[in-house]
Design a protein around this motif. Structure first.
Motif, PDB file in Angstrom:
ATOM      1  N   VAL A  63     -11.796   6.682  40.798  1.00  0.00           N
ATOM      2  CA  VAL A  63     -11.892   7.385  39.521  1.00  0.00           C
ATOM      3  C   VAL A  63     -12.833   8.559  39.719  1.00  0.00           C
ATOM      4  N   ALA A  64     -12.415   9.753  39.273  1.00  0.00           N
ATOM      5  CA  ALA A  64     -13.186  10.955  39.575  1.00  0.00           C
ATOM      6  C   ALA A  64     -12.994  12.006  38.487  1.00  0.00           C
ATOM      7  N   PRO A  65     -13.936  12.953  38.396  1.00  0.00           N
ATOM      8  CA  PRO A  65     -13.754  14.087  37.476  1.00  0.00           C
ATOM      9  C   PRO A  65     -12.770  15.087  38.088  1.00  0.00           C
ATOM     10  N   ILE A  66     -11.559  15.127  37.551  1.00  0.00           N
ATOM     11  CA  ILE A  66     -10.497  15.988  38.087  1.00  0.00           C
ATOM     12  C   ILE A  66     -10.234  17.120  37.103  1.00  0.00           C
ATOM     13  N   THR A  67     -10.352  18.345  37.583  1.00  0.00           N
ATOM     14  CA  THR A  67     -10.009  19.514  36.785  1.00  0.00           C
ATOM     15  C   THR A  67      -8.723  20.121  37.345  1.00  0.00           C
ATOM     16  N   VAL A  68      -7.714  20.284  36.509  1.00  0.00           N
ATOM     17  CA  VAL A  68      -6.466  20.942  36.912  1.00  0.00           C
ATOM     18  C   VAL A  68      -6.181  22.061  35.915  1.00  0.00           C
ATOM     19  N   GLU A  69      -5.954  23.268  36.423  1.00  0.00           N
ATOM     20  CA  GLU A  69      -5.649  24.419  35.580  1.00  0.00           C
ATOM     21  C   GLU A  69      -4.374  25.092  36.074  1.00  0.00           C
ATOM     22  N   ILE A  70      -3.451  25.326  35.148  1.00  0.00           N
ATOM     23  CA  ILE A  70      -2.176  25.965  35.451  1.00  0.00           C
ATOM     24  C   ILE A  70      -2.003  27.147  34.516  1.00  0.00           C
ATOM     25  N   ASP A  71      -1.922  28.364  35.059  1.00  0.00           N
ATOM     26  CA  ASP A  71      -1.693  29.537  34.215  1.00  0.00           C
ATOM     27  C   ASP A  71      -0.352  29.404  33.501  1.00  0.00           C
ATOM     28  N   ASP A  72      -0.297  29.874  32.250  1.00  0.00           N
ATOM     29  CA  ASP A  72       0.949  29.815  31.496  1.00  0.00           C
ATOM     30  C   ASP A  72       2.086  30.537  32.217  1.00  0.00           C
ATOM     31  N   GLY A  73       1.791  31.650  32.862  1.00  0.00           N
ATOM     32  CA  GLY A  73       2.804  32.407  33.585  1.00  0.00           C
ATOM     33  C   GLY A  73       2.947  32.004  35.030  1.00  0.00           C
ATOM     34  N   LEU A  74       2.290  30.916  35.422  1.00  0.00           N
ATOM     35  CA  LEU A  74       2.311  30.397  36.790  1.00  0.00           C
ATOM     36  C   LEU A  74       1.792  31.410  37.807  1.00  0.00           C
ATOM     37  N   GLY A  75       0.870  32.266  37.360  1.00  0.00           N
ATOM     38  CA  GLY A  75       0.252  33.211  38.278  1.00  0.00           C
ATOM     39  C   GLY A  75      -0.779  32.567  39.182  1.00  0.00           C
ATOM     40  N   ALA A  76      -1.336  31.440  38.743  1.00  0.00           N
ATOM     41  CA  ALA A  76      -2.346  30.745  39.549  1.00  0.00           C
ATOM     42  C   ALA A  76      -2.406  29.280  39.132  1.00  0.00           C
ATOM     43  N   CYS A  77      -2.790  28.434  40.099  1.00  0.00           N
ATOM     44  CA  CYS A  77      -2.991  27.009  39.860  1.00  0.00           C
ATOM     45  C   CYS A  77      -4.265  26.584  40.584  1.00  0.00           C
ATOM     46  N   SER A  78      -4.963  25.614  40.029  1.00  0.00           N
ATOM     47  CA  SER A  78      -6.144  25.105  40.713  1.00  0.00           C
ATOM     48  C   SER A  78      -6.379  23.650  40.355  1.00  0.00           C
ATOM     49  N   ALA A  79      -7.005  22.940  41.297  1.00  0.00           N
ATOM     50  CA  ALA A  79      -7.406  21.556  41.072  1.00  0.00           C
ATOM     51  C   ALA A  79      -8.706  21.318  41.831  1.00  0.00           C
ATOM     52  N   GLU A  80      -9.599  20.529  41.229  1.00  0.00           N
ATOM     53  CA  GLU A  80     -10.881  20.311  41.884  1.00  0.00           C
ATOM     54  C   GLU A  80     -11.460  18.957  41.524  1.00  0.00           C
ATOM     55  N   ILE A  81     -12.012  18.300  42.531  1.00  0.00           N
ATOM     56  CA  ILE A  81     -12.915  17.163  42.379  1.00  0.00           C
ATOM     57  C   ILE A  81     -14.197  17.597  43.069  1.00  0.00           C
TER      58      ILE A  81
END
Length: 217
Positions: A126-144
């Motif tokens: 179990v971990a703090p997971i951040t996932v961000e997806i641009d609405d236009g799919l210009g960028a994606c990111s995920a981080e623990i």
């Protein structure tokens, strides 16, 4: 076959993306062997809307580290390993539901993919997971923090119209299952240090898929 009789009806819809060591575009998505014969990378899911029986899963994230050698889709691969991280914001019921779905115990596409990939599990946390997806799919990111960072930008080039996305329909080896559209990207950061997985690179393949799964059928 994994026993499914205890799983309630479930449905999850959201965004998936990966970063991996293959050259752009990753041959695995075309059901071909990896660029260097083996592949390893980050797989991240963001659930926009979801339920497992009466348990809501909206907004939660799951992340996997995985590696293998050979062609997964031919069933000739070896040395398959995986580790799964579940969103720390989830309560006990949500964590159990996410575990059942994403490890393949609750049927649907995740079970089919688990049977194809058949990894040896190195662990679940179990971990703090951040996932961000641009609405236009210009960028994606995920981080623990301190363990995994995956960032990607949309693939483009001199003949790509401004704002357009490079996409593939009916991919022969879609990790999210049939019928979804792959949007190709370039990894700007791809780092992992957890459960025996360790790498740090950039400039390799990335892609985004929407997913829409249900089970237990």
């Amino acid at each position: 076959m994994t026993e499914q009789t205890t799983s309630p009806p479930w449905h999850v819809v959201g965004d998936w993306f990966d970063t991996c060591k293959c050259a752009i575009p990753c041959p695995c998505t075309f059901a071909q062997p990896p660029t260097e014969g083996d592949c390893e990378g980050v797989l991240a899911w963001h659930i926009r809307e979801g339920r497992y029986g009466d348990v809501r899963l909206d907004g939660l994230n799951v992340l996997m580290l995985g590696s293998f050698t050979g062609n997964v889709w031919e069933g000739t691969h070896t040395d398959a390993y995986a580790a799964v991280f579940v969103d720390e914001r989830a309560d006990d019921q949500q964590r159990a539901a996410l575990g059942a779905i994403f490890v393949g115990e609750a049927g649907g596409w995740p079970q089919q993919f688990s049977e194809v990939f058949s990894p040896e599990m190195r662990g679940m946390d179990v971990a703090p997971i951040t996932v961000e997806i641009d609405d236009g799919l210009g960028a994606c990111s995920a981080e623990i923090p301190g363990r995994v960072t995956a960032r990607a930008e949309a693939l483009t080039g001199p003949t790509t119209p401004e704002g357009a996305r490079v996409q593939v329909h009916n991919a022969p080896g879609a990790e999210v299952g049939p019928g979804q559209i792959a949007t190709w990207g370039r990894a700007t950061t791809d780092q992992a240090d957890a459960f025996g997985f360790s790498w740090n690179r950039s400039g390799k393949s990335s892609k985004h898929f929407p997913f829409d799964w249900s089970g237990p059928d």
